[in-house]
Design a protein around this motif. Structure first.
Motif, PDB file in Angstrom:
ATOM      1  N   ALA A  64       0.825  -1.205   0.000  1.00  0.00           N
ATOM      2  CA  ALA A  64       0.000   0.000   0.000  1.00  0.00           C
ATOM      3  C   ALA A  64       0.860   1.256   0.000  1.00  0.00           C
ATOM      4  CB  ALA A  64      -0.925  -0.014   1.214  1.00  0.00           C
ATOM      5  N   GLN A  65       1.922   1.250   0.806  1.00  0.00           N
ATOM      6  CA  GLN A  65       2.793   2.428   0.855  1.00  0.00           C
ATOM      7  C   GLN A  65       3.509   2.625  -0.475  1.00  0.00           C
ATOM      8  OE1 GLN A  65       3.043   4.703   3.484  1.00  0.00           O
ATOM      9  NE2 GLN A  65       4.026   5.848   1.838  1.00  0.00           N
ATOM     10  N   ALA A  66       3.934   1.534  -1.104  1.00  0.00           N
ATOM     11  CA  ALA A  66       4.596   1.644  -2.411  1.00  0.00           C
ATOM     12  C   ALA A  66       3.661   2.256  -3.445  1.00  0.00           C
ATOM     13  CB  ALA A  66       5.071   0.271  -2.877  1.00  0.00           C
ATOM     14  N   GLY A  67       2.363   2.046  -3.278  1.00  0.00           N
ATOM     15  CA  GLY A  67       1.393   2.617  -4.201  1.00  0.00           C
ATOM     16  C   GLY A  67       1.100   4.074  -3.949  1.00  0.00           C
ATOM     17  N   ARG A  68       1.581   4.589  -2.808  1.00  0.00           N
ATOM     18  CA  ARG A  68       1.375   6.007  -2.497  1.00  0.00           C
ATOM     19  C   ARG A  68       2.644   6.814  -2.776  1.00  0.00           C
ATOM     20  NH1 ARG A  68      -1.495   3.550   1.871  1.00  0.00           N
ATOM     21  NH2 ARG A  68       0.308   3.789   3.264  1.00  0.00           N
ATOM     22  N   ILE A  69       3.708   6.535  -1.980  1.00  0.00           N
ATOM     23  CA  ILE A  69       4.977   7.244  -2.169  1.00  0.00           C
ATOM     24  C   ILE A  69       6.077   6.419  -1.521  1.00  0.00           C
ATOM     25  CG2 ILE A  69       4.519   8.666  -0.111  1.00  0.00           C
ATOM     26  CD1 ILE A  69       6.227  10.875  -1.410  1.00  0.00           C
ATOM     27  N   LEU A  70       7.143   6.153  -2.265  1.00  0.00           N
ATOM     28  CA  LEU A  70       8.269   5.375  -1.757  1.00  0.00           C
ATOM     29  C   LEU A  70       9.251   6.231  -0.977  1.00  0.00           C
ATOM     30  CD1 LEU A  70       9.163   3.132  -4.834  1.00  0.00           C
ATOM     31  CD2 LEU A  70       8.290   2.340  -2.631  1.00  0.00           C
ATOM     32  N   HIS A  71       9.564   7.385  -1.536  1.00  0.00           N
ATOM     33  CA  HIS A  71      10.636   8.184  -0.962  1.00  0.00           C
ATOM     34  C   HIS A  71      10.320   9.664  -1.078  1.00  0.00           C
ATOM     35  CE1 HIS A  71      14.684   9.421   0.183  1.00  0.00           C
ATOM     36  NE2 HIS A  71      14.670  10.243  -0.847  1.00  0.00           N
ATOM     37  N   ALA A  72      10.641  10.378  -0.034  1.00  0.00           N
ATOM     38  CA  ALA A  72      10.616  11.842  -0.067  1.00  0.00           C
ATOM     39  C   ALA A  72      11.824  12.312   0.721  1.00  0.00           C
ATOM     40  CB  ALA A  72       9.333  12.380   0.548  1.00  0.00           C
ATOM     41  N   SER A  73      12.460  13.341   0.261  1.00  0.00           N
ATOM     42  CA  SER A  73      13.662  13.832   0.917  1.00  0.00           C
ATOM     43  C   SER A  73      13.349  14.333   2.320  1.00  0.00           C
ATOM     44  CB  SER A  73      14.267  14.973   0.095  1.00  0.00           C
ATOM     45  OG  SER A  73      15.269  15.640   0.840  1.00  0.00           O
ATOM     46  N   ASN A  74      14.339  14.267   3.196  1.00  0.00           N
ATOM     47  CA  ASN A  74      14.219  14.846   4.523  1.00  0.00           C
ATOM     48  C   ASN A  74      14.251  16.369   4.513  1.00  0.00           C
ATOM     49  OD1 ASN A  74      13.935  12.712   6.605  1.00  0.00           O
ATOM     50  ND2 ASN A  74      15.801  11.928   5.665  1.00  0.00           N
ATOM     51  N   LEU A  75      14.275  16.942   3.323  1.00  0.00           N
ATOM     52  CA  LEU A  75      14.053  18.388   3.205  1.00  0.00           C
ATOM     53  C   LEU A  75      12.602  18.736   3.536  1.00  0.00           C
ATOM     54  CD1 LEU A  75      15.964  19.103  -0.123  1.00  0.00           C
ATOM     55  CD2 LEU A  75      16.707  19.716   2.187  1.00  0.00           C
ATOM     56  N   TYR A  76      11.747  17.695   3.575  1.00  0.00           N
ATOM     57  CA  TYR A  76      10.333  17.905   3.816  1.00  0.00           C
ATOM     58  C   TYR A  76       9.864  17.025   4.979  1.00  0.00           C
ATOM     59  CZ  TYR A  76      11.256  19.157  -1.020  1.00  0.00           C
ATOM     60  OH  TYR A  76      11.828  19.675  -2.151  1.00  0.00           O
ATOM     61  N   ARG A  77       8.727  17.355   5.527  1.00  0.00           N
ATOM     62  CA  ARG A  77       8.142  16.518   6.576  1.00  0.00           C
ATOM     63  C   ARG A  77       7.703  15.180   5.983  1.00  0.00           C
ATOM     64  NH1 ARG A  77       3.461  19.345   9.733  1.00  0.00           N
ATOM     65  NH2 ARG A  77       3.518  17.270  10.708  1.00  0.00           N
ATOM     66  N   ILE A  78       7.853  14.137   6.776  1.00  0.00           N
ATOM     67  CA  ILE A  78       7.408  12.795   6.381  1.00  0.00           C
ATOM     68  C   ILE A  78       6.509  12.288   7.506  1.00  0.00           C
ATOM     69  CG2 ILE A  78       8.137  10.440   5.821  1.00  0.00           C
ATOM     70  CD1 ILE A  78      10.798  11.634   4.834  1.00  0.00           C
ATOM     71  N   PRO A  79       5.194  12.283   7.293  1.00  0.00           N
ATOM     72  CA  PRO A  79       4.274  11.929   8.383  1.00  0.00           C
ATOM     73  C   PRO A  79       4.554  10.565   9.010  1.00  0.00           C
ATOM     74  CG  PRO A  79       3.068  12.924   6.566  1.00  0.00           C
ATOM     75  CD  PRO A  79       4.472  12.718   6.079  1.00  0.00           C
ATOM     76  N   GLU A  80       4.854   9.552   8.181  1.00  0.00           N
ATOM     77  CA  GLU A  80       5.120   8.210   8.720  1.00  0.00           C
ATOM     78  C   GLU A  80       6.347   8.229   9.635  1.00  0.00           C
ATOM     79  OE1 GLU A  80       3.055   8.028   4.808  1.00  0.00           O
ATOM     80  OE2 GLU A  80       4.947   8.940   5.464  1.00  0.00           O
ATOM     81  N   GLN A  81       7.334   9.038   9.280  1.00  0.00           N
ATOM     82  CA  GLN A  81       8.537   9.151  10.094  1.00  0.00           C
ATOM     83  C   GLN A  81       8.211   9.770  11.449  1.00  0.00           C
ATOM     84  OE1 GLN A  81      12.283  12.041   9.801  1.00  0.00           O
ATOM     85  NE2 GLN A  81      12.214  10.647   8.055  1.00  0.00           N
ATOM     86  N   GLU A  82       7.391  10.800  11.443  1.00  0.00           N
ATOM     87  CA  GLU A  82       7.011  11.451  12.697  1.00  0.00           C
ATOM     88  C   GLU A  82       6.218  10.501  13.587  1.00  0.00           C
ATOM     89  OE1 GLU A  82       5.000  15.052  11.597  1.00  0.00           O
ATOM     90  OE2 GLU A  82       6.726  15.818  10.479  1.00  0.00           O
ATOM     91  N   GLN A  83       5.332   9.722  12.975  1.00  0.00           N
ATOM     92  CA  GLN A  83       4.546   8.754  13.740  1.00  0.00           C
ATOM     93  C   GLN A  83       5.445   7.687  14.359  1.00  0.00           C
ATOM     94  OE1 GLN A  83       1.523   7.193  11.049  1.00  0.00           O
ATOM     95  NE2 GLN A  83       1.099   9.259  10.313  1.00  0.00           N
ATOM     96  N   LEU A  84       6.428   7.218  13.597  1.00  0.00           N
ATOM     97  CA  LEU A  84       7.332   6.192  14.107  1.00  0.00           C
ATOM     98  C   LEU A  84       8.199   6.747  15.229  1.00  0.00           C
ATOM     99  CD1 LEU A  84       8.496   3.347  14.004  1.00  0.00           C
ATOM    100  CD2 LEU A  84      10.027   4.104  12.156  1.00  0.00           C
ATOM    101  N   ALA A  85       8.665   7.970  15.086  1.00  0.00           N
ATOM    102  CA  ALA A  85       9.468   8.589  16.151  1.00  0.00           C
ATOM    103  C   ALA A  85       8.651   8.699  17.434  1.00  0.00           C
ATOM    104  CB  ALA A  85       9.957   9.964  15.708  1.00  0.00           C
ATOM    105  N   ASP A  86       7.401   9.110  17.319  1.00  0.00           N
ATOM    106  CA  ASP A  86       6.542   9.207  18.495  1.00  0.00           C
ATOM    107  C   ASP A  86       6.345   7.840  19.146  1.00  0.00           C
ATOM    108  OD1 ASP A  86       6.242  11.904  17.988  1.00  0.00           O
ATOM    109  OD2 ASP A  86       4.239  11.740  17.117  1.00  0.00           O
ATOM    110  N   LYS A  87       6.158   6.821  18.320  1.00  0.00           N
ATOM    111  CA  LYS A  87       5.932   5.474  18.844  1.00  0.00           C
ATOM    112  C   LYS A  87       7.169   4.942  19.561  1.00  0.00           C
ATOM    113  CE  LYS A  87       3.331   1.884  19.446  1.00  0.00           C
ATOM    114  NZ  LYS A  87       2.108   1.972  20.273  1.00  0.00           N
ATOM    115  N   LEU A  88       8.338   5.109  18.948  1.00  0.00           N
ATOM    116  CA  LEU A  88       9.574   4.628  19.567  1.00  0.00           C
ATOM    117  C   LEU A  88       9.858   5.370  20.867  1.00  0.00           C
ATOM    118  CD1 LEU A  88      11.882   4.167  16.445  1.00  0.00           C
ATOM    119  CD2 LEU A  88      10.921   2.367  17.891  1.00  0.00           C
ATOM    120  N   ALA A  89       9.575   6.666  20.892  1.00  0.00           N
ATOM    121  CA  ALA A  89       9.779   7.441  22.117  1.00  0.00           C
ATOM    122  C   ALA A  89       8.857   6.934  23.228  1.00  0.00           C
ATOM    123  CB  ALA A  89       9.533   8.920  21.850  1.00  0.00           C
ATOM    124  N   ALA A  90       7.615   6.628  22.875  1.00  0.00           N
ATOM    125  CA  ALA A  90       6.669   6.129  23.869  1.00  0.00           C
ATOM    126  C   ALA A  90       7.092   4.764  24.407  1.00  0.00           C
ATOM    127  CB  ALA A  90       5.271   6.047  23.250  1.00  0.00           C
TER     128      ALA A  90
END
Length: 391
Positions: free
Chosen positions: A56-82
């Motif tokens: 499903a993710q491959a059908g949406r977007i594989l890669h975006a530069s860290n020059l921009y926000r990446i929602p999945e990355q923010e969600q994972l960071a929050d989860k790992l911190a918790a």
């Protein structure tokens, strides 16, 4: 002839597909996988929830530069911190990159303390990676040979020896951090004592040092807690992850808290691919399945069962030094070198490996079932007995 660089002593087998803890090679032979890609395939092979999420993710977007926000990355960071109690997360692609970030954090911290040549205490038999800095931190002379000059700034002490670190602290004023594998994987499944971990945390607090825990191999539920440091009830300043985090998709992470929080500023560190949408979606799904299926509790139960069954099956077998481990991170130490057991296992339809020359290492998927655990022991124990009985 292959154009691949000759960097691996590859076994004569290639796999076409897998299902759970089973792999099928290109000739149709089926193997019980007790290694899971060296602690990478957390959910086993072809897990339907993970496959669906990646597709499903491959059908949406594989890669975006860290020059921009990446929602999945923010969600994972929050989860790992918790899950960890840490405060910040940097994403990269591998364990050695996560450890490089940790080493850079320690050096930056040292310079901010006015120390011109910051030093990090590392352990004998440690393995932190194969980049130049992580190789220099590694306690394996064979891996380092031929790559000198190594990176300076590392001071080595015996594993599990708090007094050696206290002694070093009295004489070396450049120390700014201690780097520890709670469970040494490549070193032979050596486990840091609870008292050692707690004493080390107290010493780091007293000295103003960073405590760095390398959980590249032992993290993500493998030892029966989300992170191996949680067995001792401590919180490190830096934690590194990779291997099992993405369930097979390459991703690494460097987590910071305490005195390490806020050290990196824009421009201090970075990664082109680190934390891209595909990798972070895979990691989020891996964590979700671990939680929903209670795989951490499962790892404790199944791991204890494997160790107990091995002890029974190998009782009285001369040459067995120790069976040890936590959760589904298990080592069987022999009194002699035993690398040939890997090929014997392959012939018996069992995937294992040998580390520290004398330790059979088992790192099965967290989804390994009770029947599969019994099958693992029934295949491995005769191999060990036959090997040790040979003249």
């Amino acid at each position: 002839m292959s154009h691949l660089m000759n960097t691996y002593g590859r076994l004569p087998v290639a796999f076409s597909h897998g299902d759970g803890s089973w792999l099928t090679d290109t000739d149709g032979k089926v193997y019980l996988d007790a290694l899971s890609g060296i602690a990478v395939n957390t959910l086993g092979h072809n897990h339907p929830t993970l496959v669906a999420a990646i597709s499903a993710q491959a059908g949406r977007i594989l890669h975006a530069s860290n020059l921009y926000r990446i929602p999945e990355q923010e969600q994972l960071a929050d989860k790992l911190a918790a899950l960890s109690g840490m405060d910040e997360v940097f994403f990269c692609n591998s364990g050695c990159e996560a450890n490089e970030a940790a080493i850079k954090l320690a050096r930056l911290y040292g310079h901010q303390q006015g120390i011109d040549s910051p030093a990090t205490i590392v352990m004998e038999k440690a393995f932190h990676g194969r980049t130049m800095a992580t190789l220099s931190a590694t306690g394996n002379r064979k891996a380092q040979a031929g790559f000198e000059p190594l990176v300076s700034g590392f001071v080595r002490v015996p594993y599990n020896n708090l007094e050696a670190i206290r002694t070093l602290a009295r004489y070396n004023k450049n120390v700014v951090a201690v780097m520890l594998e709670i469970v040494q994987g490549e070193g032979g499944i050596n486990i840091a004592d609870i008292d050692f971990q707690r004493g080390l945390r107290a010493l780091c607090d007293d000295r103003g040092w960073l405590l760095i825990c390398d959980e590249v191999q032992c993290g993500m539920g493998r030892t029966g807690t989300w992170f191996a440091f949680q067995h001792a009830g401590i919180r490190p300043d830096v934690v590194t992850l990779a291997k099992g985090l993405g369930g097979g998709v390459p991703i690494g992470a460097c987590l910071a808290a305490g005195q390490a929080k806020g050290l990196f500023k824009p421009g201090n560190h970075g990664s082109t691919f680190g934390g891209n949408p595909l990798a972070t979606a895979a990691a989020l799904t891996t964590i979700e399945v671990i939680e929903n299926d209670r795989l951490i509790e499962h790892a404790l139960i199944v791991g204890a069962s494997i160790r107990e069954r091995l002890a029974q099956a190998l009782a009285g077998c001369a040459g067995i030094v120790e069976i040890r481990g936590q959760g589904l991170m298990i080592g069987i130490e022999l009194d002699r070198e035993c690398g040939e057991l890997v090929t014997r296992g392959l012939a018996a339809g069992l995937l294992i490996n040998v580390t520290a020359e004398k330790v059979v290492r088992l790192l099965p998927a967290l989804t390994l079932g009770a029947d599969e655990a019994r099958e693992l022991v029934s295949r491995l124990a005769p191999l060990l007995r036959d090997f040790l009985a040979a003249p």
